[in-house]
Design an enzyme around this catalytic site. Sequence first.
Site, PDB file in Angstrom:
ATOM      1  N   MET A  51      41.496  48.552  34.336  1.00  0.00           N
ATOM      2  CA  MET A  51      40.233  49.038  34.636  1.00  0.00           C
ATOM      3  C   MET A  51      40.055  49.200  36.105  1.00  0.00           C
ATOM      4  O   MET A  51      39.381  50.106  36.701  1.00  0.00           O
ATOM      5  CB  MET A  51      39.223  48.450  33.914  1.00  0.00           C
ATOM      6  CG  MET A  51      39.127  48.567  32.382  1.00  0.00           C
ATOM      7  SD  MET A  51      37.708  47.758  31.424  1.00  0.00           S
ATOM      8  CE  MET A  51      37.821  46.201  31.606  1.00  0.00           C
ATOM      9  N   HIS A  52      40.586  48.106  36.861  1.00  0.00           N
ATOM     10  CA  HIS A  52      40.398  47.880  38.134  1.00  0.00           C
ATOM     11  C   HIS A  52      40.963  48.977  39.133  1.00  0.00           C
ATOM     12  O   HIS A  52      40.432  49.492  40.112  1.00  0.00           O
ATOM     13  CB  HIS A  52      40.705  46.530  38.958  1.00  0.00           C
ATOM     14  CG  HIS A  52      39.756  45.472  38.379  1.00  0.00           C
ATOM     15  ND1 HIS A  52      40.163  43.959  39.006  1.00  0.00           N
ATOM     16  CD2 HIS A  52      38.577  45.414  37.964  1.00  0.00           C
ATOM     17  CE1 HIS A  52      38.904  43.333  38.399  1.00  0.00           C
ATOM     18  NE2 HIS A  52      38.143  44.151  37.913  1.00  0.00           N
ATOM     19  N   ASP A  53      42.105  49.344  38.433  1.00  0.00           N
ATOM     20  CA  ASP A  53      42.847  50.503  38.987  1.00  0.00           C
ATOM     21  C   ASP A  53      41.874  51.899  38.787  1.00  0.00           C
ATOM     22  O   ASP A  53      42.243  52.671  39.859  1.00  0.00           O
ATOM     23  CB  ASP A  53      44.140  51.004  38.319  1.00  0.00           C
ATOM     24  CG  ASP A  53      45.338  49.742  38.537  1.00  0.00           C
ATOM     25  OD1 ASP A  53      45.094  49.060  39.684  1.00  0.00           O
ATOM     26  OD2 ASP A  53      45.956  49.459  37.731  1.00  0.00           O
TER      27      ASP A  53
END
Length: 248
Positions: free
Chosen positions: A228-230
């Site tokens: 999700m951070h990507d």
Amino acid sequence: MGQVVRYEYIEEGVFQITMEERAARNTFTLPLIHGINDAFDSIKGDKRCKAVILTGFDNYFCCGGTKDELMKIFKKEINFNDMTFFTHPLFCEVPVISAMQGHGIGGGFVFGLYSDFTILGKENIYTTNFMKYGFTPGMGGTLVVPKRLGESIGHEMLFSARNFRGDELKERGVNLRVVPKSEVVKEAIILARSLAEKPRLSLETLKNHLSRELRDNIYEYIAQEVEMHDITFHEPEVELRIEKLFGQ
């Protein structure tokens, strides 16, 4: 061990880890991280230990990532997966009590929730403020926060990123002990003392059983959070929010 973290054998069967990164208000500086690692590593080899109290100093329990760390994640130089120190309370062989006598902010609050028991201060601020910076939560927070606080309030904290005081969380029905902040460490010692009366082998065996579900799933959730951070962490708005919020 780093000077900003000390651990001591405070009474029979009980160790206390105290985070005192005073200059940085117990944010995740390298000395704090190394000190936490060293403290839990040292306790692991000490068979006298039957319970661990984890606490902070003055008005600060733990306050999460530094600006430098968040900017390095934004620039894809590191990710939350590189900082696995925060799982120590979960994988410690004996029960750990987070005595949150001060504010728990962002990853610092999540870190405290990895313990087997958490005691909050009525007057203190607790928040999972990841989304305030524009990126999705990390450090296993998407699993740990709803599990420890309950799904409704846990999801609200993760989505809204707003501040909650301990007495408000108590009013909302959070199933954690909430006492005046001046009494948090005292309550933790009373609880630790009751644990230390039990055989260490029985404490280890019961902790392993009760924490199995969380232990079995935590790294899968962390990996999903990194994915999700990507998607969310590298947007220009995130950099602007980091600069603005740390500038306040």
